[in-house]
Write an enzyme that holds these catalytic residues in place. Sequence first.
Site, PDB file in Angstrom:
ATOM      1  CD1 TRP A   1     -38.705 -22.788  22.333  1.00  0.00           C
ATOM      2  CD2 TRP A   1     -37.276 -22.817  24.022  1.00  0.00           C
ATOM      3  NE1 TRP A   1     -37.429 -22.633  21.840  1.00  0.00           N
ATOM      4  CE2 TRP A   1     -36.545 -22.855  22.721  1.00  0.00           C
ATOM      5  CE3 TRP A   1     -36.298 -23.023  25.051  1.00  0.00           C
ATOM      6  CZ2 TRP A   1     -35.215 -22.572  22.665  1.00  0.00           C
ATOM      7  CZ3 TRP A   1     -34.849 -23.048  24.936  1.00  0.00           C
ATOM      8  CH2 TRP A   1     -34.318 -22.580  23.589  1.00  0.00           C
TER       9      TRP A   1
ATOM     10  CG  ASP B   1     -41.209 -18.308  27.280  1.00  0.00           C
ATOM     11  OD1 ASP B   1     -40.701 -16.990  26.883  1.00  0.00           O
ATOM     12  OD2 ASP B   1     -40.218 -19.364  27.240  1.00  0.00           O
TER      13      ASP B   1
ATOM     14  CE  LYS C   1     -36.953 -16.477  20.570  1.00  0.00           C
ATOM     15  NZ  LYS C   1     -36.149 -17.230  19.742  1.00  0.00           N
TER      16      LYS C   1
END
Length: 381
Positions: A110, A190, A214
Amino acid sequence: MNPVYNFGAGPAKIPESVLKKAQTELLNYGNTGMSVMELSHRSKHFGEILARTKSNLKKLMDIPDNYEILFMQGGATTQFSAIFYNLVAAKQTATGAKDLIVDYFVTGSWSKKAAEEAERLAKNTDVKVNRVADTKKLTGKYDRVPARDTWQLSDPERTAYAYYCDNETVHGVEFPFVPEVDPRVPLVADMSSNFLSRPVDVKKFGVIYGGAQKNLGPAGVTLVIIRKDLVVDLSKGPLRPLMLDYQTALDNDSMYNTPPTFAIYMVGLTLEWLLEQGGLTEVEKINNRKSSKLYDAIDRLALFTCPVQPDSRSEMNVVFTMTTPELEKEFLKGAEERNMVQLKGHRSVGGIRASIYNAMPEEHIDKLIEYMELFQKQHSA
């Protein structure tokens, strides 16, 4: 119905009490005779939902008054672009400089994608993208947070921001600390897959963001916490799409267009649930206990191996492999038969991944460990 043990990485498990509350209110929210999904985002009732959600997030994270909370769309991936546009604009506005640098820690797929997007957007500009450290280039794989003596941070006078992914969902790598950068450089994190899993000192960051699917609720909304001085007018800095502009989102209370109302409502219910658990300090204790017992089982049982260095192991996404691919297939098949679902590792890396977010009861971890021990016993020579 037999219980299902959902180890999915996202969309992921939502607390059962949250789902039940949403169920009871589904057809008639607040005696309106309408579902939240039917309420106008301009209505008094939704305005109250939005305000309460912001207030509870501030309470949980102890967010200072010089920060703003935005609810944006497009998933966390869209923030790869928004961060670049807005924070380059903020630095250019503050300094007048054009030849800027943006720093990226690359510790998994990511953060790698975020850095690649910044490199794409920086083409034909005076902005340079610097990879502070790239774990794969340093060690050959994404298996740890890079040691501080490998970092190559840029000149803070010219650096618009430093970016990292606090928890790499695919590779199971999590920062056990907040990277120290020059105070003149806004730190961007993030936190999509470990948002609200532990207390965070918000004052150390310029921007914290994360997709909700999530640890916060269903897919569809991304939370952005940003320091006010980093929000600049759309006319400043690089030309950017209106819907990626933080000032536009702020000026319109995250409702320049129709926001994902039901997703925001569900985030609000999840925040209430977290407060009922005792807040993030208590949640962190539970998460430590859950992840520790699972890693202990992986390290104890000969058929299982965790590829991540112990000091960088994620508390949310526990990745492990087995001695052969055939055993992994057999293990996953047996797990499915026991209603343990979504344990297969990400398609880019394979293996097995147990995502054990806040909503995952400790008893479900115990069931997984019981199965691992049984599998080990059945396959011992």
